[in-house]
Motif scaffolding. Structure first.
Motif, PDB file in Angstrom:
ATOM      1  N   GLU A 167      -2.568 -33.070  -9.404  1.00  0.00           N
ATOM      2  CA  GLU A 167      -2.623 -34.444  -9.921  1.00  0.00           C
ATOM      3  C   GLU A 167      -1.367 -35.210  -9.508  1.00  0.00           C
ATOM      4  O   GLU A 167      -0.237 -34.780  -9.761  1.00  0.00           O
ATOM      5  CB  GLU A 167      -2.725 -34.415 -11.451  1.00  0.00           C
ATOM      6  CG  GLU A 167      -3.020 -35.777 -12.067  1.00  0.00           C
ATOM      7  CD  GLU A 167      -4.444 -36.226 -11.817  1.00  0.00           C
ATOM      8  OE1 GLU A 167      -4.633 -37.387 -11.400  1.00  0.00           O
ATOM      9  OE2 GLU A 167      -5.366 -35.408 -12.005  1.00  0.00           O
ATOM     10  N   GLY A 168      -1.573 -36.370  -8.823  1.00  0.00           N
ATOM     11  CA  GLY A 168      -0.484 -37.263  -8.467  1.00  0.00           C
ATOM     12  C   GLY A 168       0.327 -36.863  -7.257  1.00  0.00           C
ATOM     13  O   GLY A 168       1.300 -37.553  -6.908  1.00  0.00           O
ATOM     14  N   ARG A 169      -0.015 -35.775  -6.557  1.00  0.00           N
ATOM     15  CA  ARG A 169       0.808 -35.315  -5.431  1.00  0.00           C
ATOM     16  C   ARG A 169       0.128 -35.529  -4.081  1.00  0.00           C
ATOM     17  O   ARG A 169       0.712 -35.212  -3.037  1.00  0.00           O
ATOM     18  CB  ARG A 169       1.144 -33.835  -5.609  1.00  0.00           C
ATOM     19  CG  ARG A 169       2.014 -33.573  -6.849  1.00  0.00           C
ATOM     20  CD  ARG A 169       2.421 -32.128  -6.956  1.00  0.00           C
ATOM     21  NE  ARG A 169       3.172 -31.668  -5.792  1.00  0.00           N
ATOM     22  CZ  ARG A 169       3.626 -30.419  -5.642  1.00  0.00           C
ATOM     23  NH1 ARG A 169       3.392 -29.520  -6.603  1.00  0.00           N
ATOM     24  NH2 ARG A 169       4.308 -30.057  -4.568  1.00  0.00           N
ATOM     25  N   GLY A 170      -1.074 -36.062  -4.058  1.00  0.00           N
ATOM     26  CA  GLY A 170      -1.738 -36.313  -2.802  1.00  0.00           C
ATOM     27  C   GLY A 170      -1.381 -37.674  -2.236  1.00  0.00           C
ATOM     28  O   GLY A 170      -0.749 -38.505  -2.909  1.00  0.00           O
ATOM     29  N   PRO A 171      -1.750 -37.966  -0.986  1.00  0.00           N
ATOM     30  CA  PRO A 171      -1.500 -39.277  -0.392  1.00  0.00           C
ATOM     31  C   PRO A 171      -2.104 -40.383  -1.254  1.00  0.00           C
ATOM     32  O   PRO A 171      -3.282 -40.300  -1.644  1.00  0.00           O
ATOM     33  CB  PRO A 171      -2.182 -39.185   0.969  1.00  0.00           C
ATOM     34  CG  PRO A 171      -2.261 -37.727   1.268  1.00  0.00           C
ATOM     35  CD  PRO A 171      -2.449 -37.054  -0.067  1.00  0.00           C
ATOM     36  N   ASP A 172      -1.302 -41.409  -1.547  1.00  0.00           N
ATOM     37  CA  ASP A 172      -1.742 -42.522  -2.395  1.00  0.00           C
ATOM     38  C   ASP A 172      -2.228 -42.028  -3.765  1.00  0.00           C
ATOM     39  O   ASP A 172      -3.075 -42.680  -4.396  1.00  0.00           O
ATOM     40  CB  ASP A 172      -2.851 -43.332  -1.714  1.00  0.00           C
ATOM     41  CG  ASP A 172      -2.415 -43.886  -0.366  1.00  0.00           C
ATOM     42  OD1 ASP A 172      -1.240 -44.262  -0.250  1.00  0.00           O
ATOM     43  OD2 ASP A 172      -3.256 -43.919   0.559  1.00  0.00           O
ATOM     44  N   GLY A 173      -1.730 -40.896  -4.198  1.00  0.00           N
ATOM     45  CA  GLY A 173      -2.095 -40.375  -5.510  1.00  0.00           C
ATOM     46  C   GLY A 173      -3.478 -39.759  -5.583  1.00  0.00           C
ATOM     47  O   GLY A 173      -3.940 -39.405  -6.666  1.00  0.00           O
ATOM     48  N   ARG A 174      -4.121 -39.579  -4.437  1.00  0.00           N
ATOM     49  CA  ARG A 174      -5.482 -39.043  -4.422  1.00  0.00           C
ATOM     50  C   ARG A 174      -5.450 -37.521  -4.575  1.00  0.00           C
ATOM     51  O   ARG A 174      -4.616 -36.837  -3.978  1.00  0.00           O
ATOM     52  CB  ARG A 174      -6.192 -39.419  -3.119  1.00  0.00           C
ATOM     53  CG  ARG A 174      -6.324 -40.932  -2.932  1.00  0.00           C
ATOM     54  CD  ARG A 174      -6.676 -41.267  -1.475  1.00  0.00           C
ATOM     55  NE  ARG A 174      -7.975 -40.733  -1.100  1.00  0.00           N
ATOM     56  CZ  ARG A 174      -8.407 -40.701   0.172  1.00  0.00           C
ATOM     57  NH1 ARG A 174      -7.624 -41.131   1.147  1.00  0.00           N
ATOM     58  NH2 ARG A 174      -9.605 -40.226   0.438  1.00  0.00           N
ATOM     59  N   ARG A 175      -6.384 -36.996  -5.346  1.00  0.00           N
ATOM     60  CA  ARG A 175      -6.476 -35.549  -5.528  1.00  0.00           C
ATOM     61  C   ARG A 175      -7.237 -34.881  -4.384  1.00  0.00           C
ATOM     62  O   ARG A 175      -6.951 -33.739  -4.029  1.00  0.00           O
ATOM     63  CB  ARG A 175      -7.160 -35.220  -6.858  1.00  0.00           C
ATOM     64  CG  ARG A 175      -6.353 -35.603  -8.079  1.00  0.00           C
ATOM     65  CD  ARG A 175      -6.685 -34.689  -9.239  1.00  0.00           C
ATOM     66  NE  ARG A 175      -6.258 -33.308  -8.985  1.00  0.00           N
ATOM     67  CZ  ARG A 175      -6.507 -32.292  -9.799  1.00  0.00           C
ATOM     68  NH1 ARG A 175      -7.189 -32.497 -10.924  1.00  0.00           N
ATOM     69  NH2 ARG A 175      -6.094 -31.071  -9.514  1.00  0.00           N
ATOM     70  N   LEU A 176      -8.228 -35.572  -3.844  1.00  0.00           N
ATOM     71  CA  LEU A 176      -9.052 -35.019  -2.768  1.00  0.00           C
ATOM     72  C   LEU A 176      -9.026 -35.951  -1.573  1.00  0.00           C
ATOM     73  O   LEU A 176      -9.260 -37.152  -1.702  1.00  0.00           O
ATOM     74  CB  LEU A 176     -10.493 -34.807  -3.235  1.00  0.00           C
ATOM     75  CG  LEU A 176     -10.696 -33.790  -4.369  1.00  0.00           C
ATOM     76  CD1 LEU A 176     -12.135 -33.794  -4.830  1.00  0.00           C
ATOM     77  CD2 LEU A 176     -10.299 -32.399  -3.913  1.00  0.00           C
ATOM     78  N   VAL A 177      -8.754 -35.406  -0.389  1.00  0.00           N
ATOM     79  CA  VAL A 177      -8.665 -36.202   0.835  1.00  0.00           C
ATOM     80  C   VAL A 177      -9.585 -35.576   1.883  1.00  0.00           C
ATOM     81  O   VAL A 177      -9.237 -34.552   2.497  1.00  0.00           O
ATOM     82  CB  VAL A 177      -7.226 -36.254   1.371  1.00  0.00           C
ATOM     83  CG1 VAL A 177      -7.182 -37.091   2.646  1.00  0.00           C
ATOM     84  CG2 VAL A 177      -6.295 -36.811   0.318  1.00  0.00           C
ATOM     85  N   PRO A 178     -10.786 -36.124   2.110  1.00  0.00           N
ATOM     86  CA  PRO A 178     -11.665 -35.605   3.166  1.00  0.00           C
ATOM     87  C   PRO A 178     -11.092 -35.908   4.549  1.00  0.00           C
ATOM     88  O   PRO A 178     -10.593 -37.009   4.795  1.00  0.00           O
ATOM     89  CB  PRO A 178     -12.990 -36.347   2.933  1.00  0.00           C
ATOM     90  CG  PRO A 178     -12.901 -36.892   1.542  1.00  0.00           C
ATOM     91  CD  PRO A 178     -11.441 -37.175   1.324  1.00  0.00           C
ATOM     92  N   VAL A 179     -11.146 -34.932   5.454  1.00  0.00           N
ATOM     93  CA  VAL A 179     -10.681 -35.095   6.829  1.00  0.00           C
ATOM     94  C   VAL A 179     -11.913 -35.158   7.722  1.00  0.00           C
ATOM     95  O   VAL A 179     -12.697 -34.209   7.782  1.00  0.00           O
ATOM     96  CB  VAL A 179      -9.771 -33.925   7.248  1.00  0.00           C
ATOM     97  CG1 VAL A 179      -9.330 -34.104   8.701  1.00  0.00           C
ATOM     98  CG2 VAL A 179      -8.569 -33.848   6.322  1.00  0.00           C
ATOM     99  N   LEU A 180     -12.093 -36.288   8.399  1.00  0.00           N
ATOM    100  CA  LEU A 180     -13.295 -36.500   9.199  1.00  0.00           C
ATOM    101  C   LEU A 180     -13.414 -35.488  10.325  1.00  0.00           C
ATOM    102  O   LEU A 180     -12.425 -35.101  10.950  1.00  0.00           O
ATOM    103  CB  LEU A 180     -13.307 -37.913   9.782  1.00  0.00           C
ATOM    104  CG  LEU A 180     -13.723 -39.045   8.836  1.00  0.00           C
ATOM    105  CD1 LEU A 180     -13.553 -40.389   9.526  1.00  0.00           C
ATOM    106  CD2 LEU A 180     -15.167 -38.864   8.378  1.00  0.00           C
ATOM    107  N   ASN A 181     -14.635 -35.090  10.574  1.00  0.00           N
ATOM    108  CA  ASN A 181     -14.965 -34.240  11.706  1.00  0.00           C
ATOM    109  C   ASN A 181     -14.941 -35.078  12.974  1.00  0.00           C
ATOM    110  O   ASN A 181     -15.381 -36.222  12.958  1.00  0.00           O
ATOM    111  CB  ASN A 181     -16.376 -33.651  11.484  1.00  0.00           C
ATOM    112  CG  ASN A 181     -16.590 -32.390  12.270  1.00  0.00           C
ATOM    113  OD1 ASN A 181     -16.127 -32.263  13.394  1.00  0.00           O
ATOM    114  ND2 ASN A 181     -17.299 -31.453  11.674  1.00  0.00           N
ATOM    115  N   PRO A 182     -14.419 -34.567  14.091  1.00  0.00           N
ATOM    116  CA  PRO A 182     -14.457 -35.345  15.342  1.00  0.00           C
ATOM    117  C   PRO A 182     -15.868 -35.760  15.732  1.00  0.00           C
ATOM    118  O   PRO A 182     -16.074 -36.787  16.379  1.00  0.00           O
ATOM    119  CB  PRO A 182     -13.854 -34.384  16.373  1.00  0.00           C
ATOM    120  CG  PRO A 182     -13.008 -33.450  15.570  1.00  0.00           C
ATOM    121  CD  PRO A 182     -13.715 -33.291  14.249  1.00  0.00           C
TER     122      PRO A 182
END
Length: 533
Positions: free
Chosen positions: A509-524
């Motif tokens: 909680e609170g430690r991800g980019p922009d405070g986000r908990r989940l950050v999906p990384v797009l597939n090429p």
């Protein structure tokens, strides 16, 4: 005069009790019909004054196998429930030879004089009552002749089936295999061939794609059953093929059957999907069937398996499916898969990069699931995030539907400029596998096999040197990705997310980019708006 209780009266002696037996095999068009047999035997019974208390009819059953009706007629004679057993002819009663038929002789000889047992075969004029000394010999000769005739008919039928198989014709034995229907030849040749059924062929191709994408056969079986896809030999499909009503006399729909792991394995590893005809292929349920297959009919011109009719799957796809199922042969079941949640295999720790696994705990009488970083369990100094499974899945789903979900859906179709090269490599791989298995068989020419393997190895190297060109085509589906996602089951939704995202990073909680908990990384290769492009 006093009559003993078990002594028949004069009227009983005059009116014998009889059982009549008729049989007609569909394999023999020259046989006397059931109606003809009945007319002749009924006339005989009337002339003799028999009291016919039972008749048994077997239509379409081979005389070379035991039949319940014939056995019951013999039992009635043995236990003195009847005095006479009459059949139209010896070969109508049995074609199993004297080894089995001698039971009638034993019954007649063992019957008491006061209540004799009588056997009559009308066409041959065999009657144990009128020819007490010679009837048994004549019956034995006729029984052995019937057995010999059956052997000739069986060999003739096998030869005819082999000719039909060599010509690529559908033998008509049973229903067409799943994925096909029978049809006349376009060039006017005699007989019928198999042609792909559009609906069933699409089910086969879809199932192959799902299995090779990692879906379990149990999941596919459940999906096929829920969709109402009929089994190959289900009452529903047999009626559909014959053009009969798809409901029974009460108006209820005919049974479509239930798909199982074994039935999925059996269908998607069957050589008929390659347009092949197999000789001596065993029948029965799947389960080790990959090791008990027959051999394919070969093309006399090339020595390769004959492509008797249009294949539904290409050889490389078929071999990949067989390899997938081969891994489970011997264990009796497929490997257990860990993926049980929407983000299984997709969620990673944003701090240490380790995979996060879904765990289930029970607290205060309630169960709940959560994802946890696996780093600490492997001795790493990471105490990454622990997040409720439902919450994590809702966040990723919302992200997907808001971004990728609004785009028009398409099917990505790959075409290789050198399709014949891929087919050539697949055929080489199949041939190498066959020869490798033959090496351990006794009595084979191992030097010749090794030489052939060397030749195939050189042919494979030459084929691999030609790099095929990949052409990608995007076929619109007419709906959005959100609609595709919403109509899918758990496995299909997992594949949709994996198509869009390479992975998803989870943070405390609170430690991800922009405070986000989940950050999906797009597939090429994530879905794009190809219509707009």
């Amino acid at each position: 005069m006093k009559i003993a209780p078990d002594q028949p009266t004069a009227s009983e002696r005059a009116k014998l009790r009889a059982v009549l037996y008729y049989r007609l095999s569909r394999d023999s068009e020259v046989s006397t019909s059931i109606r003809g047999q009945d007319a002749d035997l009924s006339a005989l019974a009337a002339r003799e004054g028999w009291d016919v208390i039972a008749t048994f009819t077997d239509e379409g059953l081979s005389g070379g196998k035991r039949r319940a009706n014939a056995d019951e007629a013999v039992r009635m004679l043995r236990e003195s429930e009847v005095d006479v057993l009459a059949a139209y002819a010896v070969d109508r009663f049995s074609r199993m030879g004297i080894g089995e038929d001698a039971e009638l002789v034993r019954i007649v000889r063992a019957a008491p004089a006061r209540r004799p047992a009588r056997v009559v075969f009308m066409r041959e004029g065999i009657d144990s009552a009128t020819d007490a000394k010679g009837w048994a010999i004549r019956f034995m000769i006729a029984s052995e002749m019937a057995l010999g005739e059956r052997d000739v008919m069986v060999q003739r039928r096998k030869a005819a089936l082999r000719r039909m198989q060599n010509e690529g014709r559908f033998t008509g034995r049973g229903a067409p295999p799943y994925g096909y229907r029978s049809a006349p030849f376009d060039d006017g040749r005699a007989g019928r061939r198999l042609v792909p059924d559009a609906t069933e062929a699409e089910v086969v191709r879809e199932g192959a794609a799902r299995l090779l994408a990692g879906e379990s056969s149990m999941s596919l079986a459940r999906a096929l059953t829920e969709r109402g896809v009929p089994l190959a030999r289900s009452a529903y499909r047999l009626a559909q093929i014959a053009g009969r009503p798809l409901v029974d006399d009460t108006g209820a729909e005919l049974a479509r059957g239930t798909w199982t792991n074994g039935r999925v394995s059996q269908l998607w590893t069957s050589h008929h999907l390659l347009g092949r005809i197999m000789r001596d292929q065993p029948r029965g349920e799947a389960g080790g069937h990959l090791d008990r297959e027959g051999s394919p009919v070969l093309d006399p011109r090339t020595g390769e398996p004959l492509e008797a009719f249009e294949p539904i799957l290409d050889l490389s796809t078929f071999l990949a499916l067989r390899e997938r199922f081969q891994r489970s042969v011997g264990r009796g079941k497929q490997q257990k898969r860990r993926a049980a949640r929407l983000l299984s295999g997709l969620l990673y720790c944003g701090l240490c990069g380790a995979k996060s696994y879904a765990l289930t705990v029970r607290q205060r009488g309630r169960e709940y699931a959560y994802y946890r970083c696996s780093g600490a369990s492997r001795g790493e100094s990471c105490f990454g995030p622990r997040i409720r499974a439902e919450h994590a899945e809702e966040l990723v789903e919302a992200e997907y539907l808001a971004t990728v979900g609004r785009l028009p859906a398409y099917e990505r179709v790959e075409h290789r400029g050198e399709e014949e090269q891929s087919e050539r490599l697949a055929r080489i791989a199949e041939r190498v596998g066959t020869l490798s298995r033959q090496l351990i068989e006794p009595g084979v020419d191992r030097l010749a096999i090794v030489a052939e393997l060397d030749r195939l190895d050189a042919e494979r190297d030459a084929a691999l040197a030609l790099a095929p060109t990949l052409v990608v085509e995007y076929v619109p589906l007419g709906v959005t990705w959100a609609e595709v996602y919403g109509s899918g089951n758990l496995s299909e939704r997992r594949r949709a997310l994996a198509r869009a995202y390479d992975h998803v990073l989870a943070y405390p909680e609170g430690r991800g980019p922009d405070g986000r908990r989940l950050v999906p990384v797009l597939n090429p290769d994530a879905p794009e708006d190809h219509d707009a492009a």
